[in-house]
Motif scaffolding. Structure first.
Motif, mmCIF file in Angstrom:
data_model
loop_
_atom_site.group_PDB
_atom_site.id
_atom_site.type_symbol
_atom_site.label_atom_id
_atom_site.label_comp_id
_atom_site.label_asym_id
_atom_site.label_seq_id
_atom_site.Cartn_x
_atom_site.Cartn_y
_atom_site.Cartn_z
ATOM 1 N N ILE A 258 24.302 -10.682 -109.372
ATOM 2 C CA ILE A 258 23.586 -11.276 -110.498
ATOM 3 C C ILE A 258 23.543 -10.346 -111.715
ATOM 4 C CG2 ILE A 258 21.224 -10.554 -109.942
ATOM 5 C CD1 ILE A 258 20.510 -13.567 -110.626
ATOM 6 N N GLN B 92 28.621 -8.789 -113.348
ATOM 7 C CA GLN B 92 29.579 -9.869 -113.139
ATOM 8 C C GLN B 92 30.881 -9.387 -112.508
ATOM 9 O OE1 GLN B 92 30.096 -12.525 -116.477
ATOM 10 N NE2 GLN B 92 28.009 -12.157 -117.166
ATOM 11 N N ASN C 259 20.745 -16.741 -105.961
ATOM 12 C CA ASN C 259 20.272 -17.442 -107.147
ATOM 13 C C ASN C 259 21.103 -18.712 -107.297
ATOM 14 O OD1 ASN C 259 20.582 -17.516 -110.506
ATOM 15 N ND2 ASN C 259 18.535 -17.426 -109.632
ATOM 16 N N ARG D 238 21.905 -17.226 -115.525
ATOM 17 C CA ARG D 238 21.902 -15.819 -115.134
ATOM 18 C C ARG D 238 20.896 -15.004 -115.946
ATOM 19 N NH1 ARG D 238 26.085 -12.513 -112.793
ATOM 20 N NH2 ARG D 238 27.555 -14.200 -113.131
ATOM 21 N N ALA E 87 17.401 -15.638 -114.857
ATOM 22 C CA ALA E 87 17.165 -15.066 -113.529
ATOM 23 C C ALA E 87 16.921 -13.565 -113.613
ATOM 24 C CB ALA E 87 18.354 -15.369 -112.613
ATOM 25 N N ASN F 207 21.573 -9.406 -104.774
ATOM 26 C CA ASN F 207 21.266 -10.710 -105.342
ATOM 27 C C ASN F 207 22.561 -11.371 -105.784
ATOM 28 O OD1 ASN F 207 19.833 -12.898 -106.325
ATOM 29 N ND2 ASN F 207 18.208 -11.591 -107.098
ATOM 30 N N TYR G 154 24.862 -14.394 -107.314
ATOM 31 C CA TYR G 154 24.752 -15.424 -108.343
ATOM 32 C C TYR G 154 25.635 -16.602 -107.955
ATOM 33 C CZ TYR G 154 24.866 -17.856 -112.769
ATOM 34 O OH TYR G 154 24.761 -18.819 -113.739
ATOM 35 N N GLY H 208 26.025 -19.799 -109.440
ATOM 36 C CA GLY H 208 25.801 -20.692 -110.572
ATOM 37 C C GLY H 208 26.254 -22.124 -110.340
#
Length: 176
Positions: free
Chosen positions: A50, A53, A100, A105, A108, A122, A124, A126
């Motif tokens: 998260i 990237q 998430n 992002r 979050a 964590n 991500y 999406g």
């Protein structure tokens, strides 16, 4: 049986069938939804961290010690309610990986900065692809994963002090 009796009997049978179906729904526990993944490894995936990237994670993060995989999102009010308790679990040494789910992002990251970050990792998600593979109905959901990366339990809804003490804590302790 004559035709006239059938006209009365068919609606009665349909009504009784629906009544039984709805009655069962009233008394079932929505936090104990069946999952075809119980007893199976976490599905293979590659997702971004998260925060970074360029950093990728895969299912290897679920091996080594028992942990919780918590599906959360900033748009989920129940996730906000459970977040404080997740912070306290993390402070007690419970390893938690966050997923998430279908979120923005930047929102979050801001959420984690404001409310604290109970997650050791964590992910991500999406687009919700890993969540789809897990069979997520919505957030929050929490999966109990053993040290081999196998899903052992699925909890739908928030993790809180009461259900941790009564049900979830003993399940987690049994994974070790």
């Amino acid at each position: 049986m004559n035709k006239r009796a059938m006209y009365f009997l068919l609606p009665l049978i349909a009504f009784l069938f629906m009544a039984v179906f709805l009655y069962r729904g009233l008394y079932s526990d929505a936090t104990e939804l069946e999952s075809v993944l119980i007893g199976k490894p976490v599905p293979q995936f590659t997702l971004q961290d998260i925060y970074q990237q360029e950093k990728q994670h895969d299912a290897a993060i679920f091996k080594g010690q028992p942990l919780l995989l918590n599906v959360w999102a900033t748009w989920c009010p129940t996730c906000r309610a459970e977040h404080t308790f997740l912070n306290s679990l993390a402070a007690q040494g419970v390893k938690i990986v966050g997923l998430n789910y279908k979120d923005d992002r930047s929102k979050a990251i801001k959420w984690l900065e404001q409310l604290g970050n109970p997650y050791q990792v964590n992910l991500y998600d999406g687009k919700g692809l890993l969540a789809l593979d897990l069979g997520v109905y919505g957030a929050p959901e929490t999966y109990f994963i053993d040290s081999e990366g196998v899903i052992r339990y699925r909890h739908v809804g928030d993790v809180n002090a009461r259900n941790w003490q009564e049900t979830l804590g003993p399940i987690f302790s049994g994974l070790e």
